[in-house]
Design a protein around this motif. Structure first.
Motif, short mmCIF file in Angstrom:
data_model
loop_
_atom_site.label_atom_id
_atom_site.label_comp_id
_atom_site.label_asym_id
_atom_site.label_seq_id
_atom_site.Cartn_x
_atom_site.Cartn_y
_atom_site.Cartn_z
N ALA A 226 0.95 1.71 12.48
CA ALA A 226 0.97 0.25 12.65
C ALA A 226 1.27 -0.46 11.33
O ALA A 226 2.04 -1.43 11.29
CB ALA A 226 -0.37 -0.22 13.21
N LEU A 227 0.68 0.02 10.23
CA LEU A 227 0.85 -0.66 8.95
C LEU A 227 2.14 -0.27 8.24
O LEU A 227 2.49 -0.88 7.23
CB LEU A 227 -0.34 -0.35 8.03
CG LEU A 227 -1.69 -0.90 8.50
CD1 LEU A 227 -2.77 -0.61 7.48
CD2 LEU A 227 -1.61 -2.41 8.74
N GLU A 228 2.85 0.73 8.76
CA GLU A 228 4.13 1.11 8.16
C GLU A 228 5.13 -0.04 8.25
O GLU A 228 6.07 -0.12 7.45
CB GLU A 228 4.69 2.34 8.87
CG GLU A 228 6.00 2.87 8.31
CD GLU A 228 5.85 3.49 6.93
OE1 GLU A 228 6.88 3.66 6.25
OE2 GLU A 228 4.70 3.82 6.55
N PHE A 229 4.91 -0.93 9.19
CA PHE A 229 5.82 -2.06 9.37
C PHE A 229 5.71 -3.06 8.22
O PHE A 229 6.60 -3.89 8.02
CB PHE A 229 5.51 -2.77 10.70
CG PHE A 229 6.69 -3.46 11.30
CD1 PHE A 229 7.62 -2.76 12.04
CD2 PHE A 229 6.89 -4.82 11.11
CE1 PHE A 229 8.72 -3.40 12.59
CE2 PHE A 229 7.98 -5.46 11.67
CZ PHE A 229 8.89 -4.75 12.41
N ILE A 230 4.61 -2.98 7.45
CA ILE A 230 4.39 -3.90 6.33
C ILE A 230 4.76 -3.18 5.04
O ILE A 230 4.06 -2.25 4.64
CB ILE A 230 2.93 -4.38 6.27
CG1 ILE A 230 2.51 -4.97 7.61
CG2 ILE A 230 2.74 -5.40 5.16
CD1 ILE A 230 1.04 -5.33 7.68
N PRO A 231 5.84 -3.55 4.38
CA PRO A 231 6.25 -2.83 3.17
C PRO A 231 5.20 -2.90 2.07
O PRO A 231 4.51 -3.91 1.91
CB PRO A 231 7.54 -3.55 2.75
CG PRO A 231 8.00 -4.28 3.97
CD PRO A 231 6.76 -4.65 4.72
N LEU A 232 5.07 -1.83 1.32
CA LEU A 232 4.20 -1.71 0.15
C LEU A 232 2.72 -1.86 0.50
O LEU A 232 1.93 -0.94 0.28
CB LEU A 232 4.59 -2.74 -0.92
CG LEU A 232 6.02 -2.61 -1.50
CD1 LEU A 232 6.29 -3.72 -2.50
CD2 LEU A 232 6.22 -1.26 -2.13
N VAL A 233 2.34 -3.00 1.03
CA VAL A 233 0.92 -3.26 1.30
C VAL A 233 0.38 -2.32 2.38
O VAL A 233 -0.72 -1.77 2.24
CB VAL A 233 0.71 -4.73 1.70
CG1 VAL A 233 -0.76 -4.99 2.03
CG2 VAL A 233 1.17 -5.65 0.58
N GLY A 234 1.16 -2.13 3.45
CA GLY A 234 0.69 -1.29 4.54
C GLY A 234 0.38 0.13 4.11
O GLY A 234 -0.75 0.62 4.32
N PRO A 235 1.33 0.85 3.50
CA PRO A 235 1.02 2.21 3.03
C PRO A 235 -0.12 2.26 2.01
O PRO A 235 -0.90 3.22 1.99
CB PRO A 235 2.34 2.67 2.41
CG PRO A 235 3.39 1.87 3.11
CD PRO A 235 2.76 0.54 3.36
N LEU A 236 -0.23 1.23 1.16
CA LEU A 236 -1.31 1.20 0.18
C LEU A 236 -2.66 1.10 0.87
O LEU A 236 -3.62 1.79 0.50
CB LEU A 236 -1.11 0.03 -0.78
CG LEU A 236 -2.19 -0.14 -1.86
CD1 LEU A 236 -2.26 1.09 -2.75
CD2 LEU A 236 -1.91 -1.39 -2.69
N VAL A 237 -2.76 0.25 1.88
CA VAL A 237 -4.02 0.10 2.62
C VAL A 237 -4.37 1.41 3.32
O VAL A 237 -5.53 1.84 3.33
CB VAL A 237 -3.91 -1.05 3.63
CG1 VAL A 237 -5.11 -1.07 4.56
CG2 VAL A 237 -3.79 -2.38 2.90
N VAL A 238 -3.37 2.07 3.91
CA VAL A 238 -3.62 3.36 4.57
C VAL A 238 -4.15 4.38 3.57
O VAL A 238 -5.09 5.13 3.86
CB VAL A 238 -2.33 3.87 5.25
CG1 VAL A 238 -2.53 5.29 5.75
CG2 VAL A 238 -1.94 2.96 6.39
N ALA A 239 -3.55 4.41 2.38
CA ALA A 239 -3.99 5.36 1.36
C ALA A 239 -5.43 5.09 0.95
O ALA A 239 -6.23 6.02 0.77
CB ALA A 239 -3.07 5.28 0.14
N ILE A 240 -5.79 3.81 0.80
CA ILE A 240 -7.16 3.46 0.41
C ILE A 240 -8.15 3.85 1.50
O ILE A 240 -9.19 4.48 1.23
CB ILE A 240 -7.25 1.96 0.08
CG1 ILE A 240 -6.42 1.63 -1.16
CG2 ILE A 240 -8.70 1.54 -0.12
CD1 ILE A 240 -6.32 0.15 -1.45
N VAL A 241 -7.83 3.48 2.74
CA VAL A 241 -8.75 3.78 3.84
C VAL A 241 -8.90 5.29 4.02
O VAL A 241 -10.02 5.80 4.16
CB VAL A 241 -8.24 3.13 5.14
CG1 VAL A 241 -9.08 3.57 6.33
CG2 VAL A 241 -8.26 1.61 5.03
#
Length: 280
Positions: A226-241
Motif C-alpha cells: 500500500a505504501l509503495e505508491f508513496i515515493p520515498l516516504v512509503g518505503p521509509l515508513v515500512v522499513a521503520i515499522v
C-alpha cells in the motif's frame, strides 16, 4: 463540499481503474477464429468478462489470505502487553549500553530524540493507515461506484474522445488527437507500472518477512504494497515499522530485515520499476 470532494475522488479512482483494466479488455476483445468465421466479443461483454474474472481472483485470494490476516491481527493485539514490556527492558538495556560506552550526554539526547522521532513517525503512519482503512470501509457505497463508472469510461472511451476532438477547431484536431494519444499512453503506462510495483513490493516483502521470521508478514507485506505508491516516504515508513517489529521479536533480526529491505529497494528502483515503465 465533502460530497463534492468524494465525487471527484471517485472519478479519479474510476479513471485509474479504467487504465488498469483497459489492456485486459483489449486482450478479451481480440478476434478468435472458429471454423471459418472470426468472432469478436462486444466491448461491453469483454468488460463484464474481465470484471467477473477479477472478482473471482479477488474472492479466491480473500478466502485464502483473510483468515491468516485475521489471526495475525488477533496475535498482534494479544502480544501488545508483552511488546510493551520488551520496550521497557530495551530502554533499560540501552541506558546501560550508554554507561558502558561513556557516551556524552548531548549525544545521548540526540540519539534518543532520533529514535523517538522515528518511532512516533511509524506509529503515526500506522494509525493513519488504520484510519484510512476505516474511512474507506465507511465509504464503501462510494467505492462501489468506481467499477461502475470505469465500465462506462471503458465502454464509451472512443465516443468521449471523438466528442472532445469534434469540439476543437478543425485546425487543432490533428494536434489534439496526437496529444490525447501520447497522454493516454504515458498516463496508462505510469499507472499500470505503479500498481504493479505495489503488487511486487507487497508480495516480495510478505514472502521475505515470512522467510526471515519477522512477525506478521502478511500484514507487513500488505503495508509495504500500500505504501509503495508513496515515493520515498512509503518505503521509509515500512522499513521503520518492520524494524521495530523485528526488534521487539529478536534484536538481531533487525539487521537481516534492514539488509533485506535495502537490497529489495535497490532491485526495485533500478531493475524492476524501469522495466515495468517500459512495458507499461
Amino acid at each position: 463540499m465533502y460530497e463534492l470532494a468524494a465525487v471527484i475522488l471517485v472519478l479519479i479512482f474510476a479513471v485509474l481503474f479504467a487504465y488498469v483494466v483497459a489492456p485486459l479488455v483489449q486482450l478479451a476483445e481480440r478476434p478468435i477464429r472458429i471454423a471459418t468465421r472470426r468472432w469478436r466479443l462486444p466491448r461491453g461483454v469483454a468488460i463484464v468478462l474481465i470484471y467477473l474474472l477479477m472478482a473471482g481472483i479477488l474472492s479466491i485470494g480473500g478466502a485464502l489470505l483473510l483468515p491468516s490476516a485475521g489471526e495475525q491481527v488477533d496475535d498482534m493485539i494479544a502480544s501488545a502487553p508483552a511488546y510493551a514490556q520488551s520496550v521497557v527492558a530495551w530502554e533499560r538495556d540501552w541506558s546501560g549500553y550508554y554507561d558502558r560506552l561513556r557516551i556524552p550526554l548531548e549525544l545521548r539526547r540526540n540519539i534518543d530524540q532520533s529514535v523517538l522521532a522515528a518511532g512516533q513517525a511509524a506509529v503515526a503512519s500506522s494509525r493513519a493507515s488504520l484510519f484510512a482503512l476505516a474511512g474507506a470501509l465507511s465509504n464503501l457505497p462510494w467505492l462501489m461506484l468506481i467499477p461502475i463508472l470505469a465500465f462506462f469510461l471503458l465502454k464509451d472511451a472512443v465516443s468521449f474522445r471523438r466528442s472532445f476532438l469534434t469540439a476543437l477547431p478543425h485546425r487543432a484536431r490533428l494536434h489534439g488527437h496526437r496529444l490525447l494519444e501520447d497522454l493516454n499512453a504515458t498516463l496508462g503506462a505510469y499507472i499500470r507500472a505503479q500498481l504493479l510495483a505495489c503488487a511486487v513490493a507487497g508480495i516480495v516483502c510478505g514472502i521475505g518477512f515470512a522467510v526471515l521470521g519477522v512477525p506478521y508478514p502478511l500484514l507487513l507485506g500488505a503495508l509495504a504494497g500500500a505504501l509503495e505508491f508513496i515515493p520515498l516516504v512509503g518505503p521509509l515508513v515500512v522499513a521503520i515499522v518492520a524494524s521495530i517489529v523485528a526488534a521487539l521479536h529478536a534484536p538481531m533480526l533487525v539487521l537481516w530485515t534492514a539488509g533485506f529491505l535495502g537490497t529489495f529497494r535497490v532491485v526495485e528502483d533500478y531493475v524492476i520499476y524501469p522495466r515495468l515503465i517500459r512495458r507499461g
